[in-house]
Design a protein around this motif. Structure first.
Motif, PDB file in Angstrom:
ATOM      1  N   GLU A 176     -54.433 -38.647 -31.287  1.00  0.00           N
ATOM      2  CA  GLU A 176     -53.418 -39.649 -30.947  1.00  0.00           C
ATOM      3  C   GLU A 176     -54.042 -40.975 -30.500  1.00  0.00           C
ATOM      4  O   GLU A 176     -53.342 -41.970 -30.354  1.00  0.00           O
ATOM      5  N   TRP A 177     -55.341 -40.973 -30.260  1.00  0.00           N
ATOM      6  CA  TRP A 177     -56.058 -42.211 -29.955  1.00  0.00           C
ATOM      7  C   TRP A 177     -57.484 -42.050 -30.461  1.00  0.00           C
ATOM      8  O   TRP A 177     -57.997 -40.931 -30.559  1.00  0.00           O
ATOM      9  N   MET A 178     -58.132 -43.188 -30.765  1.00  0.00           N
ATOM     10  CA  MET A 178     -59.423 -43.140 -31.445  1.00  0.00           C
ATOM     11  C   MET A 178     -60.609 -43.406 -30.528  1.00  0.00           C
ATOM     12  O   MET A 178     -61.698 -42.878 -30.752  1.00  0.00           O
ATOM     13  N   GLU A 179     -60.451 -44.260 -29.518  1.00  0.00           N
ATOM     14  CA  GLU A 179     -61.544 -44.509 -28.575  1.00  0.00           C
ATOM     15  C   GLU A 179     -60.986 -44.906 -27.210  1.00  0.00           C
ATOM     16  O   GLU A 179     -60.450 -46.012 -27.078  1.00  0.00           O
ATOM     17  N   PRO A 180     -61.075 -44.004 -26.242  1.00  0.00           N
ATOM     18  CA  PRO A 180     -61.594 -42.635 -26.321  1.00  0.00           C
ATOM     19  C   PRO A 180     -60.652 -41.728 -27.122  1.00  0.00           C
ATOM     20  O   PRO A 180     -59.513 -42.090 -27.398  1.00  0.00           O
ATOM     21  N   LEU A 181     -61.163 -40.549 -27.459  1.00  0.00           N
ATOM     22  CA  LEU A 181     -60.359 -39.610 -28.233  1.00  0.00           C
ATOM     23  C   LEU A 181     -59.248 -39.014 -27.376  1.00  0.00           C
ATOM     24  O   LEU A 181     -59.454 -38.683 -26.210  1.00  0.00           O
ATOM     25  N   MET A 182     -58.077 -38.894 -27.975  1.00  0.00           N
ATOM     26  CA  MET A 182     -56.958 -38.218 -27.313  1.00  0.00           C
ATOM     27  C   MET A 182     -56.351 -37.224 -28.291  1.00  0.00           C
ATOM     28  O   MET A 182     -56.111 -37.550 -29.458  1.00  0.00           O
ATOM     29  N   ALA A 183     -56.104 -36.003 -27.817  1.00  0.00           N
ATOM     30  CA  ALA A 183     -55.463 -34.978 -28.631  1.00  0.00           C
ATOM     31  C   ALA A 183     -53.954 -35.085 -28.480  1.00  0.00           C
ATOM     32  O   ALA A 183     -53.436 -35.198 -27.366  1.00  0.00           O
ATOM     33  N   ALA A 184     -53.243 -35.068 -29.594  1.00  0.00           N
ATOM     34  CA  ALA A 184     -51.786 -35.184 -29.572  1.00  0.00           C
ATOM     35  C   ALA A 184     -51.161 -33.968 -28.901  1.00  0.00           C
ATOM     36  O   ALA A 184     -51.660 -32.842 -29.016  1.00  0.00           O
ATOM     37  N   GLY A 185     -50.045 -34.203 -28.220  1.00  0.00           N
ATOM     38  CA  GLY A 185     -49.318 -33.128 -27.551  1.00  0.00           C
ATOM     39  C   GLY A 185     -47.830 -33.225 -27.817  1.00  0.00           C
ATOM     40  O   GLY A 185     -47.398 -33.662 -28.873  1.00  0.00           O
ATOM     41  N   ASN A 186     -47.035 -32.797 -26.823  1.00  0.00           N
ATOM     42  CA  ASN A 186     -45.576 -32.811 -26.923  1.00  0.00           C
ATOM     43  C   ASN A 186     -45.101 -32.073 -28.167  1.00  0.00           C
ATOM     44  O   ASN A 186     -45.417 -30.918 -28.349  1.00  0.00           O
ATOM     45  N   TRP A 187     -44.380 -32.733 -29.060  1.00  0.00           N
ATOM     46  CA  TRP A 187     -43.782 -32.111 -30.240  1.00  0.00           C
ATOM     47  C   TRP A 187     -44.765 -31.942 -31.402  1.00  0.00           C
ATOM     48  O   TRP A 187     -44.492 -31.186 -32.321  1.00  0.00           O
ATOM     49  N   VAL A 188     -45.912 -32.627 -31.376  1.00  0.00           N
ATOM     50  CA  VAL A 188     -46.821 -32.591 -32.533  1.00  0.00           C
ATOM     51  C   VAL A 188     -47.380 -31.189 -32.789  1.00  0.00           C
ATOM     52  O   VAL A 188     -47.369 -30.722 -33.937  1.00  0.00           O
ATOM     53  N   PRO A 189     -47.901 -30.451 -31.786  1.00  0.00           N
ATOM     54  CA  PRO A 189     -48.383 -29.091 -32.081  1.00  0.00           C
ATOM     55  C   PRO A 189     -47.296 -28.191 -32.653  1.00  0.00           C
ATOM     56  O   PRO A 189     -47.578 -27.321 -33.491  1.00  0.00           O
ATOM     57  N   GLU A 190     -46.055 -28.413 -32.220  1.00  0.00           N
ATOM     58  CA  GLU A 190     -44.939 -27.626 -32.756  1.00  0.00           C
ATOM     59  C   GLU A 190     -44.697 -27.957 -34.228  1.00  0.00           C
ATOM     60  O   GLU A 190     -44.462 -27.060 -35.051  1.00  0.00           O
ATOM     61  N   LEU A 191     -44.763 -29.235 -34.569  1.00  0.00           N
ATOM     62  CA  LEU A 191     -44.623 -29.635 -35.972  1.00  0.00           C
ATOM     63  C   LEU A 191     -45.732 -29.020 -36.816  1.00  0.00           C
ATOM     64  O   LEU A 191     -45.497 -28.577 -37.952  1.00  0.00           O
ATOM     65  N   VAL A 192     -46.947 -29.003 -36.277  1.00  0.00           N
ATOM     66  CA  VAL A 192     -48.084 -28.398 -36.979  1.00  0.00           C
ATOM     67  C   VAL A 192     -47.786 -26.930 -37.286  1.00  0.00           C
ATOM     68  O   VAL A 192     -48.024 -26.440 -38.402  1.00  0.00           O
ATOM     69  N   HIS A 193     -47.263 -26.211 -36.299  1.00  0.00           N
ATOM     70  CA  HIS A 193     -46.943 -24.794 -36.492  1.00  0.00           C
ATOM     71  C   HIS A 193     -45.849 -24.617 -37.540  1.00  0.00           C
ATOM     72  O   HIS A 193     -45.952 -23.744 -38.425  1.00  0.00           O
ATOM     73  N   LEU A 194     -44.799 -25.430 -37.460  1.00  0.00           N
ATOM     74  CA  LEU A 194     -43.697 -25.339 -38.418  1.00  0.00           C
ATOM     75  C   LEU A 194     -44.178 -25.592 -39.844  1.00  0.00           C
ATOM     76  O   LEU A 194     -43.647 -25.018 -40.799  1.00  0.00           O
ATOM     77  N   ALA A 195     -45.197 -26.445 -39.987  1.00  0.00           N
ATOM     78  CA  ALA A 195     -45.725 -26.783 -41.313  1.00  0.00           C
ATOM     79  C   ALA A 195     -46.745 -25.769 -41.800  1.00  0.00           C
ATOM     80  O   ALA A 195     -47.256 -25.895 -42.917  1.00  0.00           O
ATOM     81  N   GLY A 196     -47.079 -24.774 -40.970  1.00  0.00           N
ATOM     82  CA  GLY A 196     -47.995 -23.727 -41.409  1.00  0.00           C
ATOM     83  C   GLY A 196     -49.407 -23.851 -40.911  1.00  0.00           C
ATOM     84  O   GLY A 196     -50.308 -23.188 -41.428  1.00  0.00           O
ATOM     85  N   GLY A 197     -49.634 -24.685 -39.893  1.00  0.00           N
ATOM     86  CA  GLY A 197     -50.969 -24.846 -39.327  1.00  0.00           C
ATOM     87  C   GLY A 197     -51.070 -24.293 -37.922  1.00  0.00           C
ATOM     88  O   GLY A 197     -50.075 -23.877 -37.318  1.00  0.00           O
ATOM     89  N   GLN A 198     -52.297 -24.297 -37.376  1.00  0.00           N
ATOM     90  CA  GLN A 198     -52.554 -23.853 -36.011  1.00  0.00           C
ATOM     91  C   GLN A 198     -53.221 -24.990 -35.246  1.00  0.00           C
ATOM     92  O   GLN A 198     -54.361 -25.363 -35.549  1.00  0.00           O
ATOM     93  N   SER A 199     -52.512 -25.549 -34.276  1.00  0.00           N
ATOM     94  CA  SER A 199     -53.070 -26.638 -33.475  1.00  0.00           C
ATOM     95  C   SER A 199     -54.161 -26.094 -32.564  1.00  0.00           C
ATOM     96  O   SER A 199     -53.950 -25.117 -31.842  1.00  0.00           O
ATOM     97  N   VAL A 200     -55.338 -26.732 -32.576  1.00  0.00           N
ATOM     98  CA  VAL A 200     -56.459 -26.220 -31.794  1.00  0.00           C
ATOM     99  C   VAL A 200     -56.746 -27.049 -30.544  1.00  0.00           C
ATOM    100  O   VAL A 200     -57.536 -26.624 -29.700  1.00  0.00           O
ATOM    101  N   LEU A 201     -56.124 -28.207 -30.405  1.00  0.00           N
ATOM    102  CA  LEU A 201     -56.419 -29.050 -29.242  1.00  0.00           C
ATOM    103  C   LEU A 201     -55.202 -29.361 -28.390  1.00  0.00           C
ATOM    104  O   LEU A 201     -55.338 -29.768 -27.241  1.00  0.00           O
ATOM    105  N   GLY A 202     -54.005 -29.216 -28.927  1.00  0.00           N
ATOM    106  CA  GLY A 202     -52.791 -29.522 -28.183  1.00  0.00           C
ATOM    107  C   GLY A 202     -51.872 -28.330 -28.097  1.00  0.00           C
ATOM    108  O   GLY A 202     -51.868 -27.470 -28.991  1.00  0.00           O
ATOM    109  N   GLN A 203     -51.081 -28.277 -27.019  1.00  0.00           N
ATOM    110  CA  GLN A 203     -50.121 -27.200 -26.826  1.00  0.00           C
ATOM    111  C   GLN A 203     -48.702 -27.740 -26.926  1.00  0.00           C
ATOM    112  O   GLN A 203     -48.414 -28.831 -26.438  1.00  0.00           O
ATOM    113  N   PRO A 204     -47.783 -26.995 -27.551  1.00  0.00           N
ATOM    114  CA  PRO A 204     -46.397 -27.459 -27.674  1.00  0.00           C
ATOM    115  C   PRO A 204     -45.788 -27.786 -26.308  1.00  0.00           C
ATOM    116  O   PRO A 204     -45.872 -26.991 -25.371  1.00  0.00           O
ATOM    117  N   GLY A 205     -45.195 -28.954 -26.199  1.00  0.00           N
ATOM    118  CA  GLY A 205     -44.530 -29.360 -24.966  1.00  0.00           C
ATOM    119  C   GLY A 205     -45.436 -29.936 -23.909  1.00  0.00           C
ATOM    120  O   GLY A 205     -44.946 -30.493 -22.916  1.00  0.00           O
TER     121      GLY A 205
END
Length: 309
Positions: A176-205
């Motif tokens: 979610e950010w490039m410098e410094p690095l930020m891992a996306a959270g909130n709804w993004v890990p949930e979208l990843v799961h719905l699309a068939g992936g496994q989020s490794v850095l962020g947790q839903p919500g």
């Protein structure tokens, strides 16, 4: 007919999706969709320079927050002239839009009447739909809101349904950010799961959080998605070197396997509104290119070319 001011892009998109664009009389400085809303008076502005590189913007924002100062301000005189009946704002993130506290203070200073305040606060996909129905109810459009939500949920199910029984899911890291690095959270890990992936850095919500390059390298995802908050594809491209010139970059499996993708975080993933459905479609196109095609490639996302890596 109610006069509506929306101080957050996702709220503006909700109002318009519900068929009430003609009731909007003001917007935030960041509201730019759907077409036409940019012609409305802007009721907010940043208190920092928003130009520059990721590191510079991060430092300016951090300096404000360390002093308990706001990153945005309400244009109180503009708000006074507009005399809204409804104001759509948010309580989810003080870095993303003007804060609820700032809006309350501005109303005390400028308006004799007390407009209805609708505060969006979603941290997950269901929260976004709850916000949509809250906006719909405030405008007397609850039936339209329910019908719209049913349409969105049907589109989500068409993607998520075939993916629910996957035994092996690709591991996904979303930046979610490039410098410094930020891992996306909130709804993004949930979208990843719905699309068939496994989020490794962020947790839903859970909130987005800062990470180190070592953390990213240890996660070593199959697919790496770059979706900086507020950045278009062109803006990401301007700053790609901050990622590609890092010594750990070429060691990432996603880089070696040509599985790095740039996505328009500004228009899609970082707006908790109706276009989260399009965000899910983008992920589906990336994760399952032979099964899903919604036409988002090229403007909503693109793969990183060999010469760019």
């Amino acid at each position: 007919m109610s006069r509506i001011v929306s101080l957050i892009p996702s709220g503006t998109e909700m109002v318009c999706a519900l068929g009430c664009q003609n009731q909007l009389v003001g917007r935030s400085h960041e509201c730019d969709f759907p077409p036409g809303v940019h012609q409305l008076p802007s009721c907010t502005e940043p208190t920092i320079a928003v130009e520059g590189r990721s590191r510079e913007i991060h430092e300016r924002v951090s300096a404000k927050l360390e002093k308990s100062l706001s990153v945005y301000r309400v244009r109180t005189e503009t708000l006074r002239k507009l005399q809204p009946d409804i104001i759509v704002t948010q309580t989810q993130c003080d870095v993303c839009a003007v804060s609820f506290t700032n809006v309350e203070q501005a109303l005390k200073e400028t308006l004799n009447s007390q407009p209805a305040l609708i505060a969006l606060h979603a941290t997950n996909v269901q929260g976004v739909w709850d916000d949509l129905l809250q906006v719909a109810e405030s405008m007397g459009r609850i039936q339209e809101g329910r019908e719209l939500l049913a349409t969105y949920q049907s589109r989500i199910a068409a993607i998520a349904g075939p993916n629910q029984d996957l035994n092996a899911r690709p591991t996904i890291a979303c930046l979610e950010w490039m410098e410094p690095l930020m891992a996306a959270g909130n709804w993004v890990p949930e979208l990843v799961h719905l699309a068939g992936g496994q989020s490794v850095l962020g947790q839903p919500g859970a909130q987005a959080h800062w990470i180190t390059w070592e953390t990213l390298a240890a996660a070593d995802p199959d697919i790496l998605l770059v979706m900086p908050c507020g950045f278009s594809l062109a803006r990401i491209e301007e700053e790609l070197a901050v990622l590609t010139h890092h010594p750990l970059w070429p060691k990432l499996r996603a880089v070696q396997n040509q599985k790095v993708y740039l996505t328009d975080g500004n228009q899609f993933f970082n707006r908790p509104g109706p276009r989260l459905v399009e965000s899910l479609e983008i992920l589906a196109e990336i994760f399952h290119p032979t099964h899903f095609h919604f036409g988002h490639e090229g403007h909503g996302w693109r793969g990183l070319g060999p010469k760019e890596r």
